[in-house]
Design a protein around this motif. Structure first.
Motif, short mmCIF file in Angstrom:
data_model
loop_
_atom_site.label_atom_id
_atom_site.label_comp_id
_atom_site.label_asym_id
_atom_site.label_seq_id
_atom_site.Cartn_x
_atom_site.Cartn_y
_atom_site.Cartn_z
N ILE A 1 1.28 -0.94 0.12
CA ILE A 1 -0.28 0.07 0.10
C ILE A 1 0.54 1.17 0.43
O ILE A 1 0.36 2.25 -0.84
N GLY A 2 1.71 1.14 1.12
CA GLY A 2 2.89 2.18 0.85
C GLY A 2 3.43 2.82 -0.78
O GLY A 2 3.90 3.83 -0.97
N ARG A 3 3.91 1.83 -1.21
CA ARG A 3 4.72 1.45 -1.97
C ARG A 3 3.71 2.32 -3.89
O ARG A 3 4.53 3.31 -4.55
N LYS A 4 2.22 2.50 -3.60
CA LYS A 4 0.89 2.63 -4.27
C LYS A 4 0.82 3.46 -3.85
O LYS A 4 0.66 4.62 -4.86
N VAL A 5 1.55 4.72 -2.60
CA VAL A 5 0.29 5.29 -2.06
C VAL A 5 1.81 6.49 -1.74
O VAL A 5 2.02 7.66 -2.75
N GLY A 6 3.34 6.35 -2.01
CA GLY A 6 3.91 6.98 -1.69
C GLY A 6 4.19 7.23 -0.32
O GLY A 6 4.88 8.59 -0.35
N VAL A 7 4.16 6.45 0.31
CA VAL A 7 4.56 6.96 1.82
C VAL A 7 4.86 5.67 3.08
O VAL A 7 4.76 4.68 1.73
N THR A 8 5.18 6.08 4.05
CA THR A 8 5.59 4.94 4.59
C THR A 8 4.90 4.14 4.93
O THR A 8 4.04 3.97 5.10
N HIS A 9 5.70 2.75 5.97
CA HIS A 9 4.53 1.69 6.54
C HIS A 9 3.97 2.77 7.78
O HIS A 9 2.87 2.10 8.06
N ASN A 10 4.49 2.94 8.57
CA ASN A 10 4.41 3.89 9.45
C ASN A 10 3.15 4.40 9.37
O ASN A 10 2.06 4.51 9.79
N THR A 11 3.26 5.58 7.98
CA THR A 11 2.05 6.26 7.89
C THR A 11 0.64 5.27 7.21
O THR A 11 -0.34 5.47 7.70
N VAL A 12 0.99 4.09 6.52
CA VAL A 12 -0.55 3.64 6.24
C VAL A 12 -0.70 2.66 7.00
O VAL A 12 -2.11 3.06 7.84
N ALA A 13 -0.23 2.21 8.61
CA ALA A 13 -0.53 2.02 9.63
C ALA A 13 -1.35 2.99 10.16
O ALA A 13 -2.67 2.37 10.73
N ARG A 14 -1.08 4.18 10.38
CA ARG A 14 -1.85 5.20 10.60
C ARG A 14 -3.51 5.52 10.37
O ARG A 14 -4.49 5.55 11.00
N ARG A 15 -2.46 5.35 9.06
CA ARG A 15 -3.93 6.13 7.62
C ARG A 15 -5.35 5.23 7.81
O ARG A 15 -6.35 4.84 8.25
N VAL A 16 -4.85 3.43 8.17
CA VAL A 16 -5.40 2.17 8.08
C VAL A 16 -6.03 2.35 9.41
O VAL A 16 -7.29 2.05 8.96
N ALA A 17 -5.74 2.56 10.12
CA ALA A 17 -6.71 2.92 11.91
C ALA A 17 -7.84 4.17 11.53
O ALA A 17 -8.17 4.13 12.52
N ASP A 18 -7.63 5.31 11.24
CA ASP A 18 -7.95 5.94 10.41
C ASP A 18 -9.03 5.73 10.15
O ASP A 18 -10.27 6.37 10.73
N LEU A 19 -9.24 5.09 8.99
CA LEU A 19 -9.92 4.56 8.23
C LEU A 19 -10.98 3.38 9.39
O LEU A 19 -12.19 3.51 8.97
N CYS A 20 -10.87 2.98 10.03
CA CYS A 20 -11.40 1.93 10.50
C CYS A 20 -12.34 2.42 11.62
O CYS A 20 -13.25 2.53 12.42
N GLU A 21 -11.32 3.07 12.26
CA GLU A 21 -12.76 4.58 13.44
C GLU A 21 -13.46 5.03 13.11
O GLU A 21 -14.51 5.72 13.29
N LEU A 22 -13.43 5.25 11.76
CA LEU A 22 -14.15 6.37 10.39
C LEU A 22 -15.31 5.47 10.54
O LEU A 22 -16.91 5.97 9.71
N GLY A 23 -14.86 4.24 10.45
CA GLY A 23 -15.85 3.24 9.82
C GLY A 23 -16.17 3.03 8.40
O GLY A 23 -16.74 1.58 8.56
N TYR A 24 -14.62 3.39 7.26
CA TYR A 24 -14.96 3.06 6.43
C TYR A 24 -13.94 1.52 6.09
O TYR A 24 -14.08 0.96 4.96
N LEU A 25 -13.41 1.08 7.35
CA LEU A 25 -12.60 -0.25 7.10
C LEU A 25 -12.27 -1.15 7.67
O LEU A 25 -12.34 -0.76 9.47
N THR A 26 -12.31 -1.75 7.54
CA THR A 26 -11.84 -3.47 8.70
C THR A 26 -11.20 -4.12 8.91
O THR A 26 -11.00 -4.80 7.24
N VAL A 27 -10.30 -4.62 9.58
CA VAL A 27 -8.62 -4.85 9.17
C VAL A 27 -8.83 -6.48 10.49
O VAL A 27 -9.72 -6.28 11.48
N THR A 28 -8.95 -7.85 9.31
CA THR A 28 -8.78 -8.92 10.27
C THR A 28 -7.02 -9.69 9.96
O THR A 28 -6.65 -9.42 9.41
#
Length: 105
Positions: A47-74
């Motif tokens: 995901i980070g390579r596709k978007v052009g950001v670091t793994h840590n940034t992806v992890a934070r954005r995934v957490a944001d998306l989960c909190e907003l209800g747009y994403l569920t992670v298993t």
């Protein structure tokens, strides 16, 4: 690629959804193979390579998306307990789910 999921990701109107979070969501949607499932398995590094950001940034954005209800992670583990690639489910806004009954209602 799920054109429906990508279209819905771009259509979301929420001031709490940052541009980077939206790009992460679109990158995940790009990996969805079937509109009916709205799930995919992709590493945060990819995901980070596709978007052009670091793994840590992806992890934070995934957490944001989960909190907003747009994403569920298993989270997945192998038999030895090691982390495997996560499974992501995109949660579309109410009424935006695809019809998967072959046009039958």
């Amino acid at each position: 690629m799920s054109k429906l999921a990508i279209k819905r990701a771009f259509a979301i109107r929420n001031e709490k959804l940052t541009p980077c979070s939206r790009l992460v969501l679109v990158a995940i949607c790009d990996e969805i193979e079937h509109d009916c499932a709205l799930t995919c398995s992709i590493s945060q590094n990819k995901i980070g390579r596709k978007v052009g950001v670091t793994h840590n940034t992806v992890a934070r954005r995934v957490a944001d998306l989960c909190e907003l209800g747009y994403l569920t992670v298993t989270r997945q583990r192998d038999a030895r307990g090691y982390q495997k690639t996560n499974i992501y489910r995109v949660n579309l806004p109410v009424g935006a789910e695809p019809s998967c009954d072959g046009g039958r209602s």
